[in-house]
Design a protein around this motif. Structure first.
Motif, PDB file in Angstrom:
ATOM      1  N   UNK A   1       0.857  -1.189   0.000  1.00  0.00           N
ATOM      2  CA  UNK A   1       0.000   0.000   0.000  1.00  0.00           C
ATOM      3  C   UNK A   1       0.883   1.226   0.000  1.00  0.00           C
ATOM      4  N   UNK A   2       0.253   2.384  -0.082  1.00  0.00           N
ATOM      5  CA  UNK A   2       0.978   3.639  -0.074  1.00  0.00           C
ATOM      6  C   UNK A   2       0.780   4.414  -1.355  1.00  0.00           C
ATOM      7  N   UNK A   3       1.218   5.668  -1.383  1.00  0.00           N
ATOM      8  CA  UNK A   3       1.045   6.515  -2.570  1.00  0.00           C
ATOM      9  C   UNK A   3       1.712   5.956  -3.824  1.00  0.00           C
ATOM     10  N   UNK A   4       2.719   5.089  -3.647  1.00  0.00           N
ATOM     11  CA  UNK A   4       3.406   4.540  -4.810  1.00  0.00           C
ATOM     12  C   UNK A   4       2.845   3.212  -5.282  1.00  0.00           C
ATOM     13  N   UNK A   5       1.641   2.846  -4.824  1.00  0.00           N
ATOM     14  CA  UNK A   5       1.078   1.539  -5.145  1.00  0.00           C
ATOM     15  C   UNK A   5      -0.263   1.698  -5.852  1.00  0.00           C
ATOM     16  N   UNK A   6      -0.442   0.937  -6.925  1.00  0.00           N
ATOM     17  CA  UNK A   6      -1.712   0.931  -7.644  1.00  0.00           C
ATOM     18  C   UNK A   6      -2.704   0.029  -6.927  1.00  0.00           C
ATOM     19  N   UNK A   7      -3.854   0.561  -6.590  1.00  0.00           N
ATOM     20  CA  UNK A   7      -4.886  -0.219  -5.906  1.00  0.00           C
ATOM     21  C   UNK A   7      -5.342  -1.376  -6.786  1.00  0.00           C
ATOM     22  N   UNK A   8      -5.509  -2.529  -6.162  1.00  0.00           N
ATOM     23  CA  UNK A   8      -6.046  -3.691  -6.854  1.00  0.00           C
ATOM     24  C   UNK A   8      -5.048  -4.490  -7.659  1.00  0.00           C
ATOM     25  N   UNK A   9      -3.765  -4.155  -7.583  1.00  0.00           N
ATOM     26  CA  UNK A   9      -2.767  -4.903  -8.344  1.00  0.00           C
ATOM     27  C   UNK A   9      -2.659  -6.332  -7.816  1.00  0.00           C
ATOM     28  N   UNK A  10      -2.835  -7.302  -8.702  1.00  0.00           N
ATOM     29  CA  UNK A  10      -2.733  -8.708  -8.321  1.00  0.00           C
ATOM     30  C   UNK A  10      -1.304  -9.186  -8.565  1.00  0.00           C
ATOM     31  N   UNK A  11      -0.628  -9.578  -7.499  1.00  0.00           N
ATOM     32  CA  UNK A  11       0.774  -9.968  -7.584  1.00  0.00           C
ATOM     33  C   UNK A  11       0.950 -11.477  -7.702  1.00  0.00           C
ATOM     34  N   UNK A  12      -0.124 -12.237  -7.511  1.00  0.00           N
ATOM     35  CA  UNK A  12      -0.090 -13.677  -7.710  1.00  0.00           C
ATOM     36  C   UNK A  12       0.745 -14.395  -6.668  1.00  0.00           C
ATOM     37  N   UNK A  13       1.135 -15.616  -7.020  1.00  0.00           N
ATOM     38  CA  UNK A  13       2.013 -16.411  -6.169  1.00  0.00           C
ATOM     39  C   UNK A  13       3.429 -16.272  -6.699  1.00  0.00           C
ATOM     40  N   UNK A  14       4.281 -15.608  -5.946  1.00  0.00           N
ATOM     41  CA  UNK A  14       5.648 -15.358  -6.372  1.00  0.00           C
ATOM     42  C   UNK A  14       6.502 -16.599  -6.139  1.00  0.00           C
ATOM     43  N   UNK A  15       7.451 -16.836  -7.032  1.00  0.00           N
ATOM     44  CA  UNK A  15       8.240 -18.068  -7.006  1.00  0.00           C
ATOM     45  C   UNK A  15       9.204 -18.138  -5.837  1.00  0.00           C
TER      46      UNK A  15
END
Length: 392
Positions: free
Chosen positions: A348-362
């Motif tokens: 979160x924070x001003x530098x983050x796009x709301x709703x971004x799906x980051x998935x399951x990271x390797x």
């Protein structure tokens, strides 16, 4: 990027479901978050829910907003382990290829005997796998009477030394831990931990004067690269201990979650730029290991309120990342050990796009690579940065 701040908050032990290899670690079915909610009831964590904690893959216990206010996903651990050092090192781009050695039957004479001799001790008590609180209740009186420290271990690669702050002495405890660290380094033991306590029979309490004496990470970390590039790196909590003092320009010792978040909020008010890496130890130390689901829920509620306060102090471009280092399912009563789980990823924070799906990271290492890119570096392997997904 010159004035950007990145905050990484490690909710120590908040796992979100068993990893594919959980059976190897005896952790089939573990799910720290879902199980503590089932045992203690729905926590009042409106901000974490708004950000998308319920949208993290594998989380079924929380509401899942259709339009989260933050970015969300989860991280998969590739290192063979489920302990603090393994998790934190991988988060900072230094996964392990071999797991740390453990001592389920206690430490052998070739370790204990030189430790007793070099630390000038009359002997040691316990020398077995044990719960930290239980071992103090059992051995404290004998420890005080004989001057022998209490040595114990767990499923992690740790040599833990418990001693009474007044009767044994806090500085003396630290000194004998340094002796143990020297002896154990050739064996590859991950950490020596000073476990000071106070009180009288029936009322012993561990204190926040704990210290961890860690092995040095075996390879360069994201923190090392940031410091080399002139970026300020502030460790809050036991971060400096976990990384053996490496990759940190400033360290702030804390006395639990509330104190840690207080320092983090103050850094958000005053820090010009850099990386703030925070370990919130109470989730694990006070609630996971003690199998206290209700206490864990309450700690999440306090954190949620403090997160709102932290967000009020953020500046344009700032990013807050939230994750964990392993699991510690408080409903798994047959042990008091960590559990092998995925960990959540919220941003979160001003530098983050709301709703971004980051998935399951390797790999956990994707987080360190992302921090590097957010702060102007070319992210190094083995992590894969998701910085673009946060802002696109």
């Amino acid at each position: 990027m010159a004035d950007r701040r990145v905050f990484c908050l490690v909710l120590d032990s908040l796992g979100v479901g068993e990893l594919p290899d959980a059976a190897r670690f005896g952790d089939v079915g573990a799910h720290t978050l879902d199980h503590l909610v089932a045992a203690a009831g729905q926590p009042h964590i409106p901000r974490l829910i708004e950000l998308g904690l319920g949208r993290v893959p594998g989380v079924h216990s929380l509401p899942a907003p259709a339009a989260p206010a933050g970015a969300f996903g989860r991280l998969c651990e590739v290192s063979p382990g489920k302990d603090t050092s393994t998790g934190h090192w991988e988060l900072m781009g230094c996964p392990l290829e071999q797991e740390f050695p453990t001592f389920p039957n206690g430490f052998p004479p070739e370790i204990i005997e030189p430790f007793v001799q070099r630390a000038e001790l009359p002997g040691v008590l316990c020398n077995a796998t044990a719960s930290g609180t239980a071992v103090i209740e059992r051995y404290a009186a004998e420890h005080i009477a004989t001057g022998q420290p209490i040595v114990y271990t767990s499923a992690d690669s740790v040599f833990q030394i418990a001693a009474h702050e007044q009767h044994f002495g806090l500085e003396r405890l630290y000194a004998v831990c340094e002796v143990a660290r020297e002896i154990l380094t050739p064996y590859g033991v991950g950490r020596v931990i000073a476990r000071p306590f106070v009180g009288e029979p029936g009322g012993y309490t561990r204190t926040y004067n704990r210290r961890d004496y860690s092995l040095v990470p075996p390879a360069e970390t994201s923190m090392d690269r940031l410091v080399a590039a002139g970026v300020e790196v502030v460790g809050v909590g036991k971060i400096d201990d976990i990384f053996a003092g490496r990759g940190v320009t400033r360290s702030i010792h804390t006395e639990g979650n509330d104190d840690g978040m207080g320092h983090t909020i103050e850094l958000a008010r005053t820090l010009e730029s850099g990386f703030v890496f925070v370990n919130l130890v109470d989730f694990d130390m006070l609630f996971g290991h003690r199998r206290d689901s209700a206490g864990y829920r309450d700690a999440l509620e306090r954190f949620d309120a403090q997160l709102i306060e932290l967000e009020r102090e953020l500046r344009p471009g700032d990013v807050v990342l939230m994750t964990a280092d392993h699991g510690n399912d408080p409903t798994k009563f047959e042990t008091t050990d960590h559990t092998r789980e995925y960990v959540p990823l919220l941003a979160c924070g001003p530098g983050v796009r709301a709703g971004a799906e980051l998935g399951t990271r390797a790999s956990f290492a994707d987080l360190g690579a992302t921090v590097e890119e957010l702060l102007g570096l070319e992210p190094a392997a083995p992590g894969s940065s998701f910085a673009a997904a946060l802002s696109s």
